[in-house]
Motif scaffolding. Structure first.
Motif, mmCIF file in Angstrom:
data_model
loop_
_atom_site.group_PDB
_atom_site.id
_atom_site.type_symbol
_atom_site.label_atom_id
_atom_site.label_comp_id
_atom_site.label_asym_id
_atom_site.label_seq_id
_atom_site.Cartn_x
_atom_site.Cartn_y
_atom_site.Cartn_z
ATOM 1 N N ILE A 184 -14.640 -39.939 -9.164
ATOM 2 C CA ILE A 184 -14.861 -40.582 -10.448
ATOM 3 C C ILE A 184 -13.701 -40.341 -11.399
ATOM 4 C CG2 ILE A 184 -16.299 -40.534 -12.514
ATOM 5 C CD1 ILE A 184 -18.668 -40.034 -10.674
ATOM 6 N N LEU B 153 -21.239 -41.076 -15.736
ATOM 7 C CA LEU B 153 -20.917 -40.707 -14.358
ATOM 8 C C LEU B 153 -20.610 -39.228 -14.177
ATOM 9 C CD1 LEU B 153 -18.770 -43.815 -13.455
ATOM 10 C CD2 LEU B 153 -21.089 -43.308 -12.677
ATOM 11 N N ALA C 217 -24.702 -38.135 -10.664
ATOM 12 C CA ALA C 217 -23.947 -38.707 -9.544
ATOM 13 C C ALA C 217 -23.858 -37.686 -8.413
ATOM 14 C CB ALA C 217 -22.547 -39.110 -9.997
ATOM 15 N N CYS D 117 -22.001 -42.272 -0.348
ATOM 16 C CA CYS D 117 -22.668 -42.521 -1.628
ATOM 17 C C CYS D 117 -24.141 -42.917 -1.481
ATOM 18 C CB CYS D 117 -21.923 -43.610 -2.384
ATOM 19 S SG CYS D 117 -20.251 -43.143 -2.850
ATOM 20 N N CYS E 94 -20.184 -46.830 -10.932
ATOM 21 C CA CYS E 94 -18.908 -46.372 -10.350
ATOM 22 C C CYS E 94 -17.929 -47.544 -10.201
ATOM 23 C CB CYS E 94 -19.130 -45.729 -8.984
ATOM 24 S SG CYS E 94 -19.556 -43.994 -9.058
ATOM 25 N N ILE F 11 -15.400 -45.230 -3.552
ATOM 26 C CA ILE F 11 -15.869 -45.368 -4.933
ATOM 27 C C ILE F 11 -17.124 -46.229 -4.895
ATOM 28 C CG2 ILE F 11 -15.377 -46.214 -7.259
ATOM 29 C CD1 ILE F 11 -12.406 -45.765 -6.663
ATOM 30 N N GLY F 12 -18.225 -45.679 -5.329
ATOM 31 C CA GLY F 12 -19.478 -46.427 -5.375
ATOM 32 C C GLY F 12 -19.971 -46.883 -4.015
#
Length: 110
Positions: A5, A25, A30, A60, A72, A87-88
């Motif tokens: 993040i 976040l 998270a 994730c 994200c 990411i995400g």
């Protein structure tokens, strides 16, 4: 901070633009911000996993901020494109394909 993040494998990502998303976040909800989380889960040291979509999804899975509509990726849209890591729940090749991230670094400073 050791997570996808707020940090990149190559350099720290900083920006004032996604401030509200940063607060959300980095709140601890998270998966990557929980105590004991290993940054290598999101930025794998094994280069073969770096673009692996299944690996990205698993990293994730269950996080409330993951997915195409998740916070994200909304944050990633406001920052320079990062060609490494998860990411995400989305790997770098898919993020590039979806156009997630800023490619014109002059936009970041604006």
């Amino acid at each position: 901070m050791p997570s996808h993040i707020v940090a990149s494998r190559h350099s720290t990502v900083t920006s004032d633009r996604p401030g509200e998303l940063d607060a959300l976040l980095t709140s601890g909800a998270a998966l990557c911000r929980r105590p004991g989380a290993d940054p290598d889960h999101w930025y794998p040291t094994d280069e073969r996993l770096a673009d692996d979509e299944e690996y990205a999804k698993k990293a994730c899975a269950g996080c409330p901020f993951a997915g195409l509509g998740g916070a994200c990726l909304k944050r990633a849209e406001l920052l320079p494109y990062d060609n490494y890591g998860v990411i995400g729940g989305i790997g770098p090749k898919k993020r590039r394909h979806l156009g997630i991230g800023i490619y014109d670094f002059a936009e970041v400073a604006a």
